[in-house]
Design a protein around this motif. Sequence first.
Motif, PDB file in Angstrom:
ATOM      1  N   ALA A 114       0.844  -1.211   0.000  1.00  0.00           N
ATOM      2  CA  ALA A 114       0.000   0.000   0.000  1.00  0.00           C
ATOM      3  C   ALA A 114       0.874   1.254   0.000  1.00  0.00           C
ATOM      4  CB  ALA A 114      -0.929  -0.010   1.216  1.00  0.00           C
ATOM      5  N   VAL A 115       1.958   1.221   0.765  1.00  0.00           N
ATOM      6  CA  VAL A 115       2.852   2.383   0.789  1.00  0.00           C
ATOM      7  C   VAL A 115       3.566   2.504  -0.570  1.00  0.00           C
ATOM      8  CG1 VAL A 115       4.752   3.522   1.986  1.00  0.00           C
ATOM      9  CG2 VAL A 115       3.186   2.065   3.276  1.00  0.00           C
ATOM     10  N   ALA A 116       3.988   1.358  -1.102  1.00  0.00           N
ATOM     11  CA  ALA A 116       4.638   1.389  -2.427  1.00  0.00           C
ATOM     12  C   ALA A 116       3.698   2.015  -3.456  1.00  0.00           C
ATOM     13  CB  ALA A 116       5.031  -0.025  -2.857  1.00  0.00           C
ATOM     14  N   ALA A 117       2.413   1.619  -3.413  1.00  0.00           N
ATOM     15  CA  ALA A 117       1.447   2.151  -4.383  1.00  0.00           C
ATOM     16  C   ALA A 117       1.351   3.668  -4.268  1.00  0.00           C
ATOM     17  CB  ALA A 117       0.081   1.496  -4.170  1.00  0.00           C
ATOM     18  N   ALA A 118       1.376   4.168  -3.019  1.00  0.00           N
ATOM     19  CA  ALA A 118       1.316   5.627  -2.822  1.00  0.00           C
ATOM     20  C   ALA A 118       2.573   6.301  -3.366  1.00  0.00           C
ATOM     21  CB  ALA A 118       1.141   5.938  -1.344  1.00  0.00           C
ATOM     22  N   GLU A 119       3.668   5.540  -3.453  1.00  0.00           N
ATOM     23  CA  GLU A 119       4.925   6.071  -4.017  1.00  0.00           C
ATOM     24  C   GLU A 119       4.955   5.880  -5.539  1.00  0.00           C
ATOM     25  OE1 GLU A 119       7.847   7.273  -2.352  1.00  0.00           O
ATOM     26  OE2 GLU A 119       6.742   7.377  -0.466  1.00  0.00           O
ATOM     27  N   GLY A 120       3.862   5.317  -6.091  1.00  0.00           N
ATOM     28  CA  GLY A 120       3.790   5.131  -7.542  1.00  0.00           C
ATOM     29  C   GLY A 120       4.401   3.828  -8.018  1.00  0.00           C
TER      30      GLY A 120
ATOM     31  N   ARG B 217       8.182   5.696   7.882  1.00  0.00           N
ATOM     32  CA  ARG B 217       8.435   7.108   7.531  1.00  0.00           C
ATOM     33  C   ARG B 217       7.678   7.474   6.245  1.00  0.00           C
ATOM     34  NH1 ARG B 217      13.414   5.707   9.684  1.00  0.00           N
ATOM     35  NH2 ARG B 217      14.382   5.119   7.703  1.00  0.00           N
ATOM     36  N   CYS B 218       7.749   6.597   5.236  1.00  0.00           N
ATOM     37  CA  CYS B 218       7.025   6.876   3.967  1.00  0.00           C
ATOM     38  C   CYS B 218       5.522   6.883   4.224  1.00  0.00           C
ATOM     39  CB  CYS B 218       7.331   5.827   2.915  1.00  0.00           C
ATOM     40  SG  CYS B 218       8.988   5.922   2.266  1.00  0.00           S
ATOM     41  N   ALA B 219       5.040   5.939   5.044  1.00  0.00           N
ATOM     42  CA  ALA B 219       3.603   5.842   5.305  1.00  0.00           C
ATOM     43  C   ALA B 219       3.100   7.100   6.006  1.00  0.00           C
ATOM     44  CB  ALA B 219       3.311   4.603   6.150  1.00  0.00           C
ATOM     45  N   HIS B 220       3.842   7.575   6.988  1.00  0.00           N
ATOM     46  CA  HIS B 220       3.424   8.798   7.698  1.00  0.00           C
ATOM     47  C   HIS B 220       3.383   9.986   6.742  1.00  0.00           C
ATOM     48  CE1 HIS B 220       4.396   7.369  12.071  1.00  0.00           C
ATOM     49  NE2 HIS B 220       3.395   6.737  11.511  1.00  0.00           N
ATOM     50  N   ALA B 221       4.393  10.076   5.870  1.00  0.00           N
ATOM     51  CA  ALA B 221       4.449  11.217   4.949  1.00  0.00           C
ATOM     52  C   ALA B 221       3.240  11.222   4.016  1.00  0.00           C
ATOM     53  CB  ALA B 221       5.746  11.171   4.141  1.00  0.00           C
TER      54      ALA B 221
ATOM     55  N   ILE C 250      -0.748   7.059   5.278  1.00  0.00           N
ATOM     56  CA  ILE C 250      -1.240   5.686   5.050  1.00  0.00           C
ATOM     57  C   ILE C 250      -1.079   4.901   6.345  1.00  0.00           C
ATOM     58  CG2 ILE C 250      -0.831   3.559   3.734  1.00  0.00           C
ATOM     59  CD1 ILE C 250      -0.156   5.268   1.460  1.00  0.00           C
ATOM     60  N   PRO C 251      -2.140   4.267   6.841  1.00  0.00           N
ATOM     61  CA  PRO C 251      -1.989   3.515   8.094  1.00  0.00           C
ATOM     62  C   PRO C 251      -1.211   2.215   7.889  1.00  0.00           C
ATOM     63  CG  PRO C 251      -4.241   3.361   7.241  1.00  0.00           C
ATOM     64  CD  PRO C 251      -3.492   4.242   6.295  1.00  0.00           C
ATOM     65  N   VAL C 252      -0.197   2.010   8.740  1.00  0.00           N
ATOM     66  CA  VAL C 252       0.576   0.755   8.699  1.00  0.00           C
ATOM     67  C   VAL C 252       0.729   0.251  10.138  1.00  0.00           C
ATOM     68  CG1 VAL C 252       1.801   1.078   6.500  1.00  0.00           C
ATOM     69  CG2 VAL C 252       2.721   2.125   8.561  1.00  0.00           C
ATOM     70  N   PRO C 253      -0.399  -0.072  10.808  1.00  0.00           N
ATOM     71  CA  PRO C 253      -0.334  -0.372  12.244  1.00  0.00           C
ATOM     72  C   PRO C 253       0.519  -1.588  12.574  1.00  0.00           C
ATOM     73  CG  PRO C 253      -2.522  -0.867  11.317  1.00  0.00           C
ATOM     74  CD  PRO C 253      -1.763  -0.123  10.267  1.00  0.00           C
ATOM     75  N   LEU C 254       0.464  -2.618  11.748  1.00  0.00           N
ATOM     76  CA  LEU C 254       1.254  -3.810  12.059  1.00  0.00           C
ATOM     77  C   LEU C 254       2.750  -3.508  11.914  1.00  0.00           C
ATOM     78  CD1 LEU C 254       1.650  -6.754  12.747  1.00  0.00           C
ATOM     79  CD2 LEU C 254       1.227  -7.332  10.342  1.00  0.00           C
ATOM     80  N   THR C 255       3.120  -2.840  10.827  1.00  0.00           N
ATOM     81  CA  THR C 255       4.552  -2.517  10.607  1.00  0.00           C
ATOM     82  C   THR C 255       5.075  -1.651  11.753  1.00  0.00           C
ATOM     83  OG1 THR C 255       4.110  -2.599   8.238  1.00  0.00           O
ATOM     84  CG2 THR C 255       6.182  -1.588   8.917  1.00  0.00           C
ATOM     85  N   GLU C 256       4.252  -0.689  12.200  1.00  0.00           N
ATOM     86  CA  GLU C 256       4.681   0.154  13.333  1.00  0.00           C
ATOM     87  C   GLU C 256       4.884  -0.671  14.590  1.00  0.00           C
ATOM     88  OE1 GLU C 256       3.269   4.321  14.206  1.00  0.00           O
ATOM     89  OE2 GLU C 256       1.985   3.802  12.507  1.00  0.00           O
ATOM     90  N   THR C 257       3.940  -1.594  14.834  1.00  0.00           N
ATOM     91  CA  THR C 257       4.058  -2.447  16.021  1.00  0.00           C
ATOM     92  C   THR C 257       5.338  -3.282  15.948  1.00  0.00           C
ATOM     93  OG1 THR C 257       1.654  -2.575  16.124  1.00  0.00           O
ATOM     94  CG2 THR C 257       2.874  -4.249  17.352  1.00  0.00           C
ATOM     95  N   LEU C 258       5.590  -3.855  14.779  1.00  0.00           N
ATOM     96  CA  LEU C 258       6.796  -4.690  14.622  1.00  0.00           C
ATOM     97  C   LEU C 258       8.063  -3.856  14.794  1.00  0.00           C
ATOM     98  CD1 LEU C 258       5.579  -6.919  11.635  1.00  0.00           C
ATOM     99  CD2 LEU C 258       5.852  -7.607  14.035  1.00  0.00           C
ATOM    100  N   LEU C 259       8.032  -2.631  14.287  1.00  0.00           N
ATOM    101  CA  LEU C 259       9.192  -1.731  14.440  1.00  0.00           C
ATOM    102  C   LEU C 259       9.508  -1.530  15.924  1.00  0.00           C
ATOM    103  CD1 LEU C 259      11.215   0.463  13.408  1.00  0.00           C
ATOM    104  CD2 LEU C 259       9.296   2.057  13.359  1.00  0.00           C
ATOM    105  N   HIS C 260       8.461  -1.220  16.711  1.00  0.00           N
ATOM    106  CA  HIS C 260       8.690  -0.956  18.142  1.00  0.00           C
ATOM    107  C   HIS C 260       9.131  -2.222  18.872  1.00  0.00           C
ATOM    108  CE1 HIS C 260       7.469   3.164  17.935  1.00  0.00           C
ATOM    109  NE2 HIS C 260       6.314   2.847  17.362  1.00  0.00           N
TER     110      HIS C 260
END
Length: 299
Positions: A223-229, A274-278, A281-291
């Motif tokens: 989803a984030v990639a799609a927002a980046e084209g 970082r890309c998702a926040h910019a 785009i919600p990425v709740p699982l990726t954020e959880t895994l990051l933390h």
Amino acid sequence: MKIGIVGGGAIGLTFAAALARAHDVVVLVRRPELAALLARDGIALVRDDGVEIVRCFAASDPAALGGRDALIVAVKAYATSAALAPLAGILPPHALVASVQNGIDFAADARAALPHARIAAGSTTQGAIGMGPGRVRPAGAGTTVFARDDAAAPSSDALAGACTACGLPATAVDDIRPVLWRKLAINAALNPLGALARRSNGEVASDPDLAPLARRAAEEAAAVAAAEGIVLDDPWAAVEAAARATAANRNSMLQDLDAGRPTEIDAIAGALVRCAHARAIPVPLTETLLHLVRARERA
Ligand SMILES: NC(=O)C1=CN([C@@H]2O[C@H](COP(=O)(O)OP(=O)(O)OC[C@H]3O[C@@H](n4cnc5c(N)ncnc54)[C@H](OP(=O)(O)O)[C@@H]3O)[C@@H](O)[C@H]2O)C=CC1
Ligand SMILES: CC(C)(CO)C(=O)C(=O)O
């Protein structure tokens, strides 16, 4: 070609050993004792049928890379700036600085460290396992892709051709971003979950609790990639294929945690967040895994 390899770890020594058969190769390492060991004993390629020794020049002084036509950067993503900044003023202006790192931030980090260099991001599916200082076990043949830069010699195609001729198949492409993002989606799905649950790649993609989470992480990355084209067709199929090809592997993040080393979580989940926040785009699982992985690194 005069080639410099930045980083004498698993993947750096794999490229150095292959390219040294036909090219003038210098490996830049961080620790003088590793440079001395490589100078004395060479690179030990560990295979099932024995150990092959390959000779090449190694140094811990960045000045040793003066006059190199092309570099292949093979330090972990978090070490790019520290490894490249000392090379400003040492590399000739025509030098091509290419990467085989995971993550999507190489070009920006390298550009900040070497504002005037020719930067070519890249990615590899070549596998390599570190077996101790100067020793590496090649683990599975893969392919390497570099961003095309033909503004001067050597071109990325010439560097890719040199790798291919030495047994490491490589190509150059006009748009490297789909390649980097596809690998990012695979790493975002497999690495944090495998590291936290301490499971192999094959297990992450088949375990009834982990596989749905891995699938969701891959979909967040897409989803984030799609927002980046960048269109990532069927990201879960890409993850499953990578997990099948490396089923028995304990991913690099799990290996790093086990060894008490920093992981590339910031270059993988951190870059995605970082890309998702910019782009909101919600990425709740990726954020959880990051933390969770960051907390595990500090444990
Ligand atoms: N191994 C693999 O199969 C694959 C790896 N990759 C990617 O390739 C990159 C390298 O991975 P890998 O080789 O496995 O990692 P390793 O940890 O084995 O090697 C990294 C090396 O970089 C060295 N290094 C750190 N800082 C510097 C510096 N300032 N100057 C010179 N050298 C430095 C480290 O030295 P020290 O030990 O002294 O810290 C270490 O030897 C990563 O981005 C990884 O994701 C991609 C595909 C497959
Ligand atoms: C593709 C995968 C997951 C293979 O192990 C990898 O790139 C890693 O471990 O970092």
